[in-house]
Motif scaffolding. Structure first.
Motif, PDB file in Angstrom:
ATOM      1  N   GLN A  91       8.322  13.214   7.756  1.00 50.28           N
ATOM      2  CA  GLN A  91       8.099  11.897   7.405  1.00 50.28           C
ATOM      3  C   GLN A  91       8.322  10.891   8.665  1.00 50.28           C
ATOM      4  N   TYR A  92       9.026  11.455   9.560  1.00 53.74           N
ATOM      5  CA  TYR A  92       9.336  10.405  10.651  1.00 53.74           C
ATOM      6  C   TYR A  92       7.906  10.094  11.243  1.00 53.74           C
ATOM      7  N   VAL A 140       0.901  -1.106   0.168  1.00 53.66           N
ATOM      8  CA  VAL A 140       0.091  -0.168  -0.100  1.00 53.66           C
ATOM      9  C   VAL A 140       0.755   1.131  -0.031  1.00 53.66           C
ATOM     10  N   ALA A 141       0.715   2.165  -1.028  1.00 57.42           N
ATOM     11  CA  ALA A 141       1.779   3.200  -1.301  1.00 57.42           C
ATOM     12  C   ALA A 141       1.073   4.528  -0.628  1.00 57.42           C
ATOM     13  N   LYS A 142       1.931   5.422  -0.410  1.00 55.50           N
ATOM     14  CA  LYS A 142       1.210   6.760  -0.030  1.00 55.50           C
ATOM     15  C   LYS A 142       2.237   7.844  -0.352  1.00 55.50           C
ATOM     16  N   GLU A 143       2.186   9.225  -0.271  1.00 55.10           N
ATOM     17  CA  GLU A 143       3.152  10.036  -0.425  1.00 55.10           C
ATOM     18  C   GLU A 143       3.310  10.956   0.690  1.00 55.10           C
ATOM     19  N   PHE A 144       4.160  11.360   1.288  1.00 53.33           N
ATOM     20  CA  PHE A 144       4.718  12.000   2.452  1.00 53.33           C
ATOM     21  C   PHE A 144       5.548  13.119   2.240  1.00 53.33           C
ATOM     22  N   SER A 145       5.342  14.113   3.068  1.00 54.11           N
ATOM     23  CA  SER A 145       6.186  15.247   2.886  1.00 54.11           C
ATOM     24  C   SER A 145       7.361  15.010   3.673  1.00 54.11           C
ATOM     25  N   LEU A 146       8.489  15.782   3.208  1.00 58.06           N
ATOM     26  CA  LEU A 146       9.687  15.660   3.807  1.00 58.06           C
ATOM     27  C   LEU A 146      10.194  16.966   4.494  1.00 58.06           C
ATOM     28  N   TRP A 158      12.149  10.275  -4.317  1.00 55.82           N
ATOM     29  CA  TRP A 158      12.211  11.316  -3.659  1.00 55.82           C
ATOM     30  C   TRP A 158      12.133  12.417  -4.618  1.00 55.82           C
ATOM     31  N   ALA A 159      11.159  13.356  -4.616  1.00 55.10           N
ATOM     32  CA  ALA A 159      10.993  14.398  -5.418  1.00 55.10           C
ATOM     33  C   ALA A 159      10.292  15.569  -4.889  1.00 55.10           C
ATOM     34  N   ASP A 160      10.526  16.778  -5.286  1.00 49.43           N
ATOM     35  CA  ASP A 160       9.728  17.790  -4.760  1.00 49.43           C
ATOM     36  C   ASP A 160       9.576  17.765  -3.319  1.00 49.43           C
ATOM     37  N   GLY A 161      10.247  17.361  -2.510  1.00 46.15           N
ATOM     38  CA  GLY A 161       9.961  17.606  -1.127  1.00 46.15           C
ATOM     39  C   GLY A 161       9.218  16.762  -0.743  1.00 46.15           C
ATOM     40  N   LYS A 162       8.867  15.594  -1.294  1.00 40.22           N
ATOM     41  CA  LYS A 162       8.137  14.519  -0.811  1.00 40.22           C
ATOM     42  C   LYS A 162       8.786  13.054  -1.115  1.00 40.22           C
TER      43      LYS A 162
END
Length: 116
Positions: free
Chosen positions: A17-18, A6-12, A44-48
């Motif tokens: 992200q922690y 199951v994939a999601k996108e998270f902000s860095l 990893w791209a665009d701060g995500k």
């Protein structure tokens, strides 16, 4: 090797992200058990970061990611979960990653496999 999960996108931003990926782990652990899971960081791209959680053996129902990963060329680091930020600081000293796979144990240990 094939990873399904199951994939999601998270902000860095601000190392958020922690916390947010930790919440995702808590959610999935409640369903499948912590030690049955593995997490994949990729893209990893665009701060995500794109991040997926799958089972070590078998497949999660309703998975939305299937990705082919290299069989060889991974580096492995064992450590303690409460030192995760420090572990990643050391890993990233030598450059960015293409993939990372994380596993955790109930006794507070972790294993990070990464591929550049």
């Amino acid at each position: 090797m094939v990873f399904k999960g199951v994939a999601k996108e998270f902000s860095l931003l601000n190392e958020d992200q922690y916390n947010t990926i930790g919440d995702f782990w808590d959610e999935m652990s409640a369903l499948y058990g912590l030690e049955n899971l593995q997490g994949l960081g990729y893209k990893w791209a665009d701060g995500k970061i794109s991040y997926a959680i799958g089972l070590k053996v078998g497949d999660i129902n309703d998975y939305n990611l299937t990705i082919e990963l290299p069989d060889d060329g991974w580096t492995v680091v064992d450590g303690e979960t409460d030192k995760l930020k420090e572990i990643y600081n050391e890993i990233y000293k030598n450059g960015s990653l293409k993939y990372e796979i994380e596993t955790f144990t109930d006794d507070g240990c972790c294993k990070i496999r990464y591929f550049r």
